[in-house]
Design a protein around this motif. Structure first.
Motif, PDB file in Angstrom:
ATOM      1  N   UNK A 141      42.733  32.805  67.930  1.00  0.00           N
ATOM      2  CA  UNK A 141      41.377  32.531  67.460  1.00  0.00           C
ATOM      3  C   UNK A 141      40.555  33.806  67.616  1.00  0.00           C
ATOM      4  N   UNK A 142      39.443  33.858  66.885  1.00  0.00           N
ATOM      5  CA  UNK A 142      38.522  34.984  67.004  1.00  0.00           C
ATOM      6  C   UNK A 142      37.571  34.736  68.165  1.00  0.00           C
ATOM      7  N   UNK A 143      37.303  35.778  68.919  1.00  0.00           N
ATOM      8  CA  UNK A 143      36.417  35.655  70.077  1.00  0.00           C
ATOM      9  C   UNK A 143      35.599  36.921  70.204  1.00  0.00           C
ATOM     10  N   UNK A 144      34.400  36.785  70.799  1.00  0.00           N
ATOM     11  CA  UNK A 144      33.487  37.902  70.935  1.00  0.00           C
ATOM     12  C   UNK A 144      32.710  37.724  72.231  1.00  0.00           C
ATOM     13  N   UNK A 145      32.074  38.779  72.671  1.00  0.00           N
ATOM     14  CA  UNK A 145      31.245  38.678  73.864  1.00  0.00           C
ATOM     15  C   UNK A 145      30.070  37.728  73.602  1.00  0.00           C
ATOM     16  N   UNK A 146      29.716  36.902  74.556  1.00  0.00           N
ATOM     17  CA  UNK A 146      28.644  35.924  74.328  1.00  0.00           C
ATOM     18  C   UNK A 146      27.317  36.558  73.925  1.00  0.00           C
TER      19      UNK A 146
END
Length: 406
Positions: A336-341
């Motif tokens: 899945x794609x994830x990024x810093x909050x």
């Protein structure tokens, strides 16, 4: 002529640091340096005001796996085959035929290679011929036994009628006993000939190399014409001909620090990632823990077998092992794609992110999901996108920005 009076003449001596010319030059350089710095600051500020491009810091959207939430410990290791063998012949001779190459798949007892065996084959033929000779002697002895039995029976009948002397009867009986003894000798000769033939057959079989199990040829160490000497280290000779491995017994050997042994147990679920195929994640299980600690490294060797098979997995590949608290559900096996909050903000009551395309901002509607390590799952962005970290409230869609490089 009168002598001039020079008593009133004098030379004015002043310290070097107090010469008016040098002091003025130094002040002039200081003023120029201060002016240059001021001009640089003013130029930078003026450029920013004229361009109207605020500077932003960006982060990259990563591709991650939800299995990280179940990971207790990570370790590195290598793929090895539990069942592996270096094949050679027991006999010594010249390699006459080789029927496999690297990567060839073979079945158990399949002939892989053969040494020159004409001499051994001739010995086997001679031993088999000796069996036939012994069998012919037995047949001859059986014929003699039948004749001796008939003669003895006649002698017994004639003795009852007192037509012959007792000595003649005794000679017939002795001939019968000798014939019976010869039969035992002939049968023993057949057994000895058969044993010699078996020895010759074993010697012939030792010139043939067969696969001990189903597997794949990993390496080829000899070629046709090489001298094979498995029990010697003579020059220009070979020991093993090929190396074979059972691909169904592949496993990962990983070194685990003894301080982390409390996090590992036998039959514990694990996830295996190969350096050659980063996108490939295979389920594994801790099969066993070698009960010896490496004193020099303070590590224990842990072996993880593959619960899922893949044809691309090969021996000696580098691998990473994640020891899990529980098996990974099917829905969590996909990346899945994830990024810093901090890259996700609220705009008009909805979550959004600002994607940097060149020097222009693009506002994208997103939806955030579960937390994966230090990142948060995000939908609406793809891996590799550069998004603004902690975007200012004044940023808007289509705005030109300058990216801060770190």
């Amino acid at each position: 002529m009168a002598t001039p009076d020079i008593s009133k003449l004098k030379i004015e001596r002043a310290p070097t640091a107090q010469i008016p010319g040098q002091r003025s030059r130094r002040r002039r350089w200081v003023k120029l340096a201060v002016g240059a710095v001021a001009l640089a600051v003013l130029a930078t500020a003026a450029g920013r005001l004229l361009n109207g491009k605020p500077s932003v810091e960006t982060v990259t959207v990563a591709q991650t796996y939800p299995a990280q939430n179940y990971t207790l410990l990570n370790a590195t290791g290598y793929v090895v085959a539990q069942r592996k063998a270096a094949l050679s012949s027991k006999a010594t001779g010249r390699l006459e035929w080789l029927g496999v190459l690297e990567g060839s798949r073979v079945k158990k007892d399949e002939v892989i290679a053969r040494l020159e065996n004409r001499d051994v084959s001739a010995s086997l033929g001679q031993a088999q011929a000796n069996i036939k000779v012994a069998q012919a002697n037995l047949e001859q002895g059986q014929a003699e036994l039948a004749d001796a039995q008939a003669a003895f029976q006649r002698a017994a009948d004639l003795l009852k009628q007192k037509f012959i002397a007792a000595a003649t009867y005794d000679a017939a009986q002795a001939r019968l006993n000798k014939a019976k003894a010869n039969i035992s000798g002939y049968r023993a000769g057949i057994a000895a000939a058969q044993a010699n033939a078996q020895v010759a057959q074993v010697a012939l079989d030792q010139t043939v190399i067969r696969a001990p199990f189903d597997g794949v040829i990993l390496t080829k160490s000899a070629n046709v014409g090489d001298n094979i000497t498995p029990f010697s280290s003579a020059a220009d000779s070979k020991g093993a001909v090929v190396t074979i491995a059972d691909m169904d017994t592949l496993e990962v050997e990983a070194d685990v620090s003894e301080s982390n042994l409390s996090k590992i147990r036998v039959d514990q679920p694990a996830e295996i990632q190969l350096d050659a195929f980063p996108e490939l994640r295979l389920a594994g299980v801790v099969s066993r823990m070698v009960p010896t600690v490496d004193r020099s490294k303070a590590t224990l060797l842990v072996k993880v077998r593959f619960a899922e098979r893949d044809a691309r997995v090969l021996p000696d590949m580098s691998a990473k092992v994640a020891f899990l608290s529980k098996p990974v559900p099917a829905e969590d096996k996909q990346a899945v794609s994830a990024v810093q909050p901090g890259a996700i903000v609220t705009r008009e009551g909805k979550p959004a992110a600002f994607v940097v395309d060149g020097d222009k901002l693009k506002q994208v509607a997103v939806s955030s999901g579960r937390k994966i390590g230090e990142l948060v799952e995000v939908k609406g962005l793809k891996a590799g996108d550069k998004v603004v970290l902690a975007p200012d409230a004044k940023l808007h869609d289509g705005q030109l920005v300058g990216v801060v490089k770190k």
